[in-house]
Design a protein around this motif. Sequence first.
Motif, PDB file in Angstrom:
ATOM      1  N   LEU A 253       0.845  -1.192   0.000  1.00 55.49           N
ATOM      2  CA  LEU A 253       0.000   0.000   0.000  1.00 55.49           C
ATOM      3  C   LEU A 253       0.881   1.243   0.000  1.00 55.49           C
ATOM      4  CD1 LEU A 253      -2.579  -1.079   2.724  1.00 55.49           C
ATOM      5  CD2 LEU A 253      -3.109  -0.666   0.305  1.00 55.49           C
ATOM      6  N   ARG A 254       0.667   2.127  -0.936  1.00 56.16           N
ATOM      7  CA  ARG A 254       1.386   3.398  -0.914  1.00 56.16           C
ATOM      8  C   ARG A 254       0.855   4.247   0.235  1.00 56.16           C
ATOM      9  NH1 ARG A 254       0.641   4.464  -7.395  1.00 56.16           N
ATOM     10  NH2 ARG A 254       1.969   2.742  -8.113  1.00 56.16           N
ATOM     11  N   GLU A 255       1.655   5.195   0.682  1.00 51.85           N
ATOM     12  CA  GLU A 255       1.212   6.064   1.780  1.00 51.85           C
ATOM     13  C   GLU A 255      -0.069   6.790   1.369  1.00 51.85           C
ATOM     14  OE1 GLU A 255       0.711   7.613   5.290  1.00 51.85           O
ATOM     15  OE2 GLU A 255       2.228   6.117   4.812  1.00 51.85           O
ATOM     16  N   TYR A 256      -1.032   6.808   2.272  1.00 53.83           N
ATOM     17  CA  TYR A 256      -2.318   7.452   1.995  1.00 53.83           C
ATOM     18  C   TYR A 256      -2.846   8.075   3.277  1.00 53.83           C
ATOM     19  CZ  TYR A 256      -4.355   3.227   4.105  1.00 53.83           C
ATOM     20  OH  TYR A 256      -4.681   2.206   4.967  1.00 53.83           O
ATOM     21  N   PRO A 257      -3.839   8.949   3.205  1.00 56.72           N
ATOM     22  CA  PRO A 257      -4.359   9.595   4.416  1.00 56.72           C
ATOM     23  C   PRO A 257      -4.792   8.563   5.458  1.00 56.72           C
ATOM     24  CG  PRO A 257      -5.236  10.669   2.472  1.00 56.72           C
ATOM     25  CD  PRO A 257      -4.505   9.442   1.991  1.00 56.72           C
ATOM     26  N   ASN A 258      -4.302   8.723   6.674  1.00 54.48           N
ATOM     27  CA  ASN A 258      -4.613   7.814   7.781  1.00 54.48           C
ATOM     28  C   ASN A 258      -4.001   6.428   7.605  1.00 54.48           C
ATOM     29  OD1 ASN A 258      -6.260   9.857   8.971  1.00 54.48           O
ATOM     30  ND2 ASN A 258      -7.951   9.231   7.620  1.00 54.48           N
ATOM     31  N   GLY A 259      -3.011   6.297   6.734  1.00 57.82           N
ATOM     32  CA  GLY A 259      -2.317   5.022   6.580  1.00 57.82           C
ATOM     33  C   GLY A 259      -1.642   4.609   7.878  1.00 57.82           C
ATOM     34  N   SER A 260      -1.527   3.302   8.096  1.00 57.67           N
ATOM     35  CA  SER A 260      -1.030   2.805   9.377  1.00 57.67           C
ATOM     36  C   SER A 260       0.490   2.757   9.443  1.00 57.67           C
ATOM     37  CB  SER A 260      -1.582   1.407   9.647  1.00 57.67           C
ATOM     38  OG  SER A 260      -0.979   0.455   8.786  1.00 57.67           O
ATOM     39  N   LEU A 261       0.996   2.819  10.665  1.00 56.73           N
ATOM     40  CA  LEU A 261       2.429   2.649  10.901  1.00 56.73           C
ATOM     41  C   LEU A 261       2.862   1.239  10.508  1.00 56.73           C
ATOM     42  CD1 LEU A 261       5.174   3.526  12.028  1.00 56.73           C
ATOM     43  CD2 LEU A 261       4.359   2.882  14.311  1.00 56.73           C
ATOM     44  N   TYR A 262       1.997   0.264  10.746  1.00 55.31           N
ATOM     45  CA  TYR A 262       2.326  -1.120  10.376  1.00 55.31           C
ATOM     46  C   TYR A 262       2.602  -1.217   8.878  1.00 55.31           C
ATOM     47  CZ  TYR A 262       1.827  -6.123   9.540  1.00 55.31           C
ATOM     48  OH  TYR A 262       2.045  -7.422   9.151  1.00 55.31           O
ATOM     49  N   SER A 263       1.724  -0.634   8.066  1.00 52.67           N
ATOM     50  CA  SER A 263       1.940  -0.657   6.619  1.00 52.67           C
ATOM     51  C   SER A 263       3.251   0.022   6.246  1.00 52.67           C
ATOM     52  CB  SER A 263       0.775   0.035   5.892  1.00 52.67           C
ATOM     53  OG  SER A 263      -0.415  -0.694   6.020  1.00 52.67           O
ATOM     54  N   ALA A 264       3.530   1.160   6.887  1.00 51.69           N
ATOM     55  CA  ALA A 264       4.776   1.878   6.607  1.00 51.69           C
ATOM     56  C   ALA A 264       5.982   1.021   6.949  1.00 51.69           C
ATOM     57  CB  ALA A 264       4.807   3.186   7.390  1.00 51.69           C
ATOM     58  N   SER A 265       5.892   0.286   8.065  1.00 50.49           N
ATOM     59  CA  SER A 265       7.032  -0.549   8.475  1.00 50.49           C
ATOM     60  C   SER A 265       7.245  -1.700   7.491  1.00 50.49           C
ATOM     61  CB  SER A 265       6.813  -1.090   9.890  1.00 50.49           C
ATOM     62  OG  SER A 265       5.851  -2.127   9.934  1.00 50.49           O
ATOM     63  N   LYS A 266       6.162  -2.222   6.929  1.00 49.13           N
ATOM     64  CA  LYS A 266       6.302  -3.309   5.972  1.00 49.13           C
ATOM     65  C   LYS A 266       6.760  -2.806   4.604  1.00 49.13           C
ATOM     66  CE  LYS A 266       5.437  -6.602   8.781  1.00 49.13           C
ATOM     67  NZ  LYS A 266       6.512  -7.546   9.162  1.00 49.13           N
ATOM     68  N   ARG A 267       6.398  -1.573   4.254  1.00 43.71           N
ATOM     69  CA  ARG A 267       6.983  -0.966   3.050  1.00 43.71           C
ATOM     70  C   ARG A 267       8.489  -0.852   3.216  1.00 43.71           C
ATOM     71  NH1 ARG A 267       2.639   2.507   3.185  1.00 43.71           N
ATOM     72  NH2 ARG A 267       3.845   4.203   4.103  1.00 43.71           N
ATOM     73  N   ALA A 268       8.883  -0.446   4.416  1.00 46.40           N
ATOM     74  CA  ALA A 268      10.316  -0.321   4.697  1.00 46.40           C
ATOM     75  C   ALA A 268      11.006  -1.677   4.601  1.00 46.40           C
ATOM     76  CB  ALA A 268      10.518   0.284   6.086  1.00 46.40           C
ATOM     77  N   ALA A 269      10.356  -2.725   5.107  1.00 47.49           N
ATOM     78  CA  ALA A 269      10.964  -4.059   5.058  1.00 47.49           C
ATOM     79  C   ALA A 269      11.199  -4.508   3.624  1.00 47.49           C
ATOM     80  CB  ALA A 269      10.068  -5.057   5.792  1.00 47.49           C
ATOM     81  N   ILE A 270      10.226  -4.256   2.752  1.00 48.18           N
ATOM     82  CA  ILE A 270      10.382  -4.631   1.343  1.00 48.18           C
ATOM     83  C   ILE A 270      11.503  -3.815   0.695  1.00 48.18           C
ATOM     84  CG2 ILE A 270       9.248  -4.684  -0.913  1.00 48.18           C
ATOM     85  CD1 ILE A 270       6.585  -5.112   0.664  1.00 48.18           C
ATOM     86  N   ALA A 271      11.541  -2.521   1.004  1.00 46.54           N
ATOM     87  CA  ALA A 271      12.597  -1.664   0.450  1.00 46.54           C
ATOM     88  C   ALA A 271      13.977  -2.087   0.953  1.00 46.54           C
ATOM     89  CB  ALA A 271      12.328  -0.206   0.809  1.00 46.54           C
ATOM     90  N   ILE A 272      14.064  -2.449   2.218  1.00 43.02           N
ATOM     91  CA  ILE A 272      15.338  -2.909   2.792  1.00 43.02           C
ATOM     92  C   ILE A 272      15.814  -4.166   2.067  1.00 43.02           C
ATOM     93  CG2 ILE A 272      16.360  -3.981   4.841  1.00 43.02           C
ATOM     94  CD1 ILE A 272      14.617  -1.965   6.482  1.00 43.02           C
ATOM     95  N   SER A 273      14.902  -5.090   1.832  1.00 44.58           N
ATOM     96  CA  SER A 273      15.301  -6.323   1.144  1.00 44.58           C
ATOM     97  C   SER A 273      15.764  -6.017  -0.282  1.00 44.58           C
ATOM     98  CB  SER A 273      14.142  -7.331   1.126  1.00 44.58           C
ATOM     99  OG  SER A 273      13.102  -6.912   0.273  1.00 44.58           O
ATOM    100  N   ASP A 274      15.113  -5.065  -0.946  1.00 47.84           N
ATOM    101  CA  ASP A 274      15.531  -4.696  -2.306  1.00 47.84           C
ATOM    102  C   ASP A 274      16.938  -4.101  -2.305  1.00 47.84           C
ATOM    103  OD1 ASP A 274      13.100  -5.565  -3.293  1.00 47.84           O
ATOM    104  OD2 ASP A 274      12.211  -3.564  -3.387  1.00 47.84           O
ATOM    105  N   ALA A 275      17.227  -3.281  -1.299  1.00 47.06           N
ATOM    106  CA  ALA A 275      18.555  -2.672  -1.208  1.00 47.06           C
ATOM    107  C   ALA A 275      19.634  -3.723  -0.938  1.00 47.06           C
ATOM    108  CB  ALA A 275      18.562  -1.609  -0.106  1.00 47.06           C
ATOM    109  N   TYR A 276      19.348  -4.636  -0.012  1.00 45.83           N
ATOM    110  CA  TYR A 276      20.329  -5.698   0.282  1.00 45.83           C
ATOM    111  C   TYR A 276      20.523  -6.607  -0.923  1.00 45.83           C
ATOM    112  CZ  TYR A 276      21.065  -4.814   5.266  1.00 45.83           C
ATOM    113  OH  TYR A 276      21.446  -4.265   6.462  1.00 45.83           O
ATOM    114  N   ARG A 277      19.459  -6.836  -1.683  1.00 42.48           N
ATOM    115  CA  ARG A 277      19.587  -7.687  -2.868  1.00 42.48           C
ATOM    116  C   ARG A 277      20.589  -7.102  -3.854  1.00 42.48           C
ATOM    117  NH1 ARG A 277      14.857  -7.213  -4.534  1.00 42.48           N
ATOM    118  NH2 ARG A 277      14.061  -8.780  -3.088  1.00 42.48           N
TER     119      ARG A 277
END
Length: 244
Positions: free
Chosen positions: A136-160
Amino acid sequence: MRVMIIGGTSGIGLALAAHYAQQGAVLALCGRNPARLDGHPLAAQPGLRRYGFDIGDRQAVFDAVTDFAQDGLDLLVVSAGQYVDADAIAQERMRSLPLVRTNVSGLCHAFDAGAQAMLARGKGQLVVVASIAGLLREYPNGSLYSASKRAAIAISDAYRKALAPHGVDVTAVVPGYVDTARLRELNGGSAQRKPFLQTEQEAVRRIAGAIAGREAHCIFPWQLHAMVRLFNLLPKGLQRYRKK
């Protein structure tokens, strides 16, 4: 094959552990409370190692990974994660910090430790179990949980990208709803109303296949992925009405 699973004492992590045990892997299962494995069939698995630590504690993560990796480390799976809903954070703001410490900082600790062990041998695979909420892209009232999982996916892409030249692969697993004990607990004892609910066995088949194929991303089920993609196209004014 030597496999370490951080978050391996319950849920998807434990189900994956059972799969790799059947394949004859040497396992290390990690969690805050490894005693949770007492009485579980895997507790009698030959060569099983248990480690108790908080993934947010960088030194503890490194100590455990380094200890197990003395005899090699082929696969490190990070399925540890924390969920706190928006209402709980609104009532107690400090609850946001442990979530980030586990889902974001902890993942970096684990990947750093795993990469260090694997680079010495020039091979290996790092895996994170994220969530389809992370698409889920950031949107009004988006959750911290979603943001943390976006970060996890981005982190894995960077390490890859960073580890590809060194023979170490990285896979981001992005599942929808999986019928785990934790999901049932969060939903009053039953998760049956969750859309496109997967059993743990179905999830393990998808995840294990993606790991074996050394895929960059494993996103399932496709129906929920399609719904997320459609939601991302909605105007912000409509997105704010999404129910948590």
